[in-house]
Design a protein around this motif. Sequence first.
Motif, PDB file in Angstrom:
ATOM      1  N   UNK A  38      -4.319   5.103   3.325  1.00 52.90           N
ATOM      2  CA  UNK A  38      -3.564   3.969   2.615  1.00 52.90           C
ATOM      3  C   UNK A  38      -4.199   3.599   1.421  1.00 52.90           C
ATOM      4  N   UNK A  39      -3.538   3.370   0.362  1.00 55.44           N
ATOM      5  CA  UNK A  39      -4.295   3.085  -1.107  1.00 55.44           C
ATOM      6  C   UNK A  39      -3.269   1.770  -1.654  1.00 55.44           C
ATOM      7  N   UNK A  40      -3.888   0.865  -2.300  1.00 55.87           N
ATOM      8  CA  UNK A  40      -3.235   0.134  -3.161  1.00 55.87           C
ATOM      9  C   UNK A  40      -4.081  -0.387  -4.534  1.00 55.87           C
ATOM     10  N   UNK A  41      -3.497  -0.450  -5.636  1.00 49.28           N
ATOM     11  CA  UNK A  41      -4.237  -0.942  -6.662  1.00 49.28           C
ATOM     12  C   UNK A  41      -3.213  -2.145  -7.510  1.00 49.28           C
ATOM     13  N   UNK A  42      -3.822  -3.062  -7.530  1.00 51.98           N
ATOM     14  CA  UNK A  42      -2.944  -4.153  -8.620  1.00 51.98           C
ATOM     15  C   UNK A  42      -4.160  -5.111  -9.172  1.00 51.98           C
ATOM     16  N   UNK A  64       0.898  -1.213   0.009  1.00 53.76           N
ATOM     17  CA  UNK A  64      -0.217  -0.085   0.073  1.00 53.76           C
ATOM     18  C   UNK A  64       0.828   1.355   0.274  1.00 53.76           C
ATOM     19  N   UNK A  65       0.446   2.206  -0.809  1.00 53.95           N
ATOM     20  CA  UNK A  65       1.078   3.556  -0.769  1.00 53.95           C
ATOM     21  C   UNK A  65       0.391   4.005   0.737  1.00 53.95           C
ATOM     22  N   UNK A  66       1.234   5.179   1.283  1.00 51.30           N
ATOM     23  CA  UNK A  66       0.827   5.688   2.535  1.00 51.30           C
ATOM     24  C   UNK A  66       0.902   7.211   2.362  1.00 51.30           C
TER      25      UNK A  66
END
Length: 160
Positions: free
Chosen positions: A139-143, A57-59
Motif C-alpha cells: 500500500x502506497x499513498x503520497x499527498x 492508498x494505492x494497492x
Amino acid sequence: MSFLNRLLSLVAAGIFCLTLSAVPGWSAEPQRTRGQTVYVPAYSHVFTGPRANPYNLAISLTVRNTDPSAGMTVTAIDYHDHNGRLIRRYAPSPLSLAPLASSYVHLEEKDTSGGFAPKFIVRWEASRPISAPLIEAVMIGATSGQGISFVSRGQVLQER
C-alpha cells in the motif's frame, strides 16, 4: 571451558533447536506444497487526524513464484470488500508463472470500492510440490509532500 560447561552448552543448544522445531510454521526445510488458498489483507485508505480523515492508498498485490525450478498456476485472484462481498475477479483465466516469475494487480488510490479493509483471496496450484509463493499487498499513498507505504503478507487458509 570445563567439560561440564561444554556439555551444558551443547544440551542448551539442543533444547533451543528442539524448541524452534516445535514452533508452528518454523522449519529448517522450506515448505513445499501443490497449492494453496491465501488470504491477503489490504487497505484502500487509512484514517488520519483527530477527525479521522481518510488518506487514500494505492494497492499492488504481488504473487511471486519462489521456486527456482518449477512453474505454478494462479487460478483465482478475488477482491473482496470490508464486509466480505466479492467486488471483482482479477484472474478470469488461469495465469501461469514460470520459475521465479512474478505477477501483480494494481488498484489506484481513487479506488475505494473495497472500503477500509478490503482483502484478496488468491488460489494457486502446481503439478508437483514446490516452494510456496510469496504473496503480498503493498500500500502506497503520497499527498502534498507526505507519504506512507507498508506491506501486508498473505496468510494460508487452506493447503491443496
